[in-house]
Design an enzyme around this catalytic site. Structure first.
Site, short mmCIF file in Angstrom:
data_model
loop_
_atom_site.label_atom_id
_atom_site.label_comp_id
_atom_site.label_asym_id
_atom_site.label_seq_id
_atom_site.Cartn_x
_atom_site.Cartn_y
_atom_site.Cartn_z
N CYS A 54 -3.27 -2.83 -7.24
CA CYS A 54 -2.07 -1.99 -7.22
C CYS A 54 -2.46 -0.53 -7.06
O CYS A 54 -3.23 0.01 -7.85
CB CYS A 54 -1.28 -2.19 -8.50
N TYR A 86 7.02 -1.31 2.18
CA TYR A 86 6.46 -1.93 0.98
C TYR A 86 6.90 -3.38 0.86
O TYR A 86 6.10 -4.26 0.54
CB TYR A 86 6.88 -1.13 -0.24
N GLU A 98 -3.19 -2.75 -0.16
CA GLU A 98 -2.77 -1.46 -0.72
C GLU A 98 -4.01 -0.57 -0.86
O GLU A 98 -4.97 -0.93 -1.54
CB GLU A 98 -2.09 -1.65 -2.07
N ASP A 133 -1.69 -9.38 -10.84
CA ASP A 133 -1.11 -9.10 -9.54
C ASP A 133 -1.77 -10.01 -8.50
O ASP A 133 -2.97 -9.90 -8.23
CB ASP A 133 -1.34 -7.64 -9.15
N TYR A 138 -3.47 -7.24 -2.62
CA TYR A 138 -4.24 -6.74 -3.76
C TYR A 138 -5.75 -6.98 -3.59
O TYR A 138 -6.52 -6.75 -4.52
CB TYR A 138 -3.76 -7.41 -5.05
N CYS A 205 0.30 0.09 -14.80
CA CYS A 205 -1.03 0.26 -14.24
C CYS A 205 -1.78 -1.05 -14.43
O CYS A 205 -2.07 -1.43 -15.56
CB CYS A 205 -1.78 1.41 -14.91
N CYS A 214 -21.39 1.32 -13.47
CA CYS A 214 -22.43 1.69 -12.51
C CYS A 214 -22.38 3.19 -12.23
O CYS A 214 -21.68 3.63 -11.33
CB CYS A 214 -22.27 0.91 -11.21
#
Length: 252
Positions: A54, A86, A98, A133, A138, A205, A214
């Site tokens: 997302c 969208y 996205e 999602d 995605y 979110c 990393c």
């Protein structure tokens, strides 16, 4: 495109045809940074394109980096449909993912530092999903703009895969492809900087990493290195929140 419960990328023949011009206009300026979204960009700045689930939370992750990021915007890339909406992307019939576009000053922040943020901020082993999602939009991807970006992205994927394997994670499914020939279509205005303080600071979110950190290229000018350690896994929110927020933003 969904056959049963398994997302499948459409072929060019199966994809929606789209249109020669956009049906909406992106905002002129970044809600947080105040910089132009679509340019012109300062001389010497470079573009990086990342797909990590997302794009609401993903964009915020990049604009919050300390120094060097000049502007960010979200959009659709890597598919077949010209100037998609969208709703069309979410249908699975465009082939797009996205994407967050990052315009940055390489004298202040390295591409390797952006790669660090990309790998840490999502789970690149999940294929056509991120957390709750699910869908081809995605999927994880890096679209490179220069041979140097491609080399750095490939090297970071190989190194990160070794670390993920050593910590019991699966195989990275991230696509690394040239941006050339893969048009970037800016998303609707309400998606741009969606989680900014003036819009939806407490909005959905769905980002969630693997817990493997990393730290590459933290300081510009320092040797770019990959020395991975484990960090706490990030929380993901219920997927149902996003659908309600999109409907509200659209006035539905």
């Amino acid at each position: 495109m969904l056959f049963g419960r398994t997302p499948v990328l459409p072929t060019a023949e199966q994809a929606l045809k789209g249109r020669p011009t956009p049906v909406f206009t992106a905002p002129d300026r970044h809600t947080v940074l105040g910089t132009p979204l679509l340019g012109p960009y300062p001389e010497g700045h470079e573009i990086a394109d990342f797909a990590l689930g997302c794009f609401w939370g993903a964009e915020r992750t990049f604009w919050q980096l300390p120094g060097g990021v000049w502007t960010t915007l979200v959009g659709y890339q890597g598919g077949h449909t010209e100037n998609p909406t969208y709703e069309e992307v979410c249908s699975g019939l465009t082939g797009h993912t996205e994407v967050v576009r990052v315009v940055y000053d390489p004298s202040l922040i390295s591409y390797e530092r952006l790669l660090k943020t990309f790998w840490e901020s999502h789970d690149p082993t999940q294929g056509f999903r991120q957390g709750n999602d699910v869908g081809t939009q995605y999927r994880s991807a890096i679209h490179t703009h220069t041979p140097a970006q491609a080399t750095a992205a490939e090297a970071s994927r190989e190194t990160y895969q070794r670390r993920l394997t050593g910590t019991g994670h699966g195989t990275i499914t991230t696509e690394i492809l040239p941006a050339a020939g893969r048009a970037f279509y800016p998303a609707e205005g309400y998606h741009q900087q969606y989680l900014s303080g003036s819009k939806n600071p407490g909005g959905y979110c769905g980002l969630g990493g693997t817990g493997v950190s990393c730290p590459i290229g933290v300081a510009k000018g320092a040797p770019e290195r990959l020395d991975c350690t484990i960090r706490p896994q990030m929380e993901t929110w219920p997927v149902s929140n996003r659908g309600r927020e999109v409907a509200a933003a659209d006035g539905k």
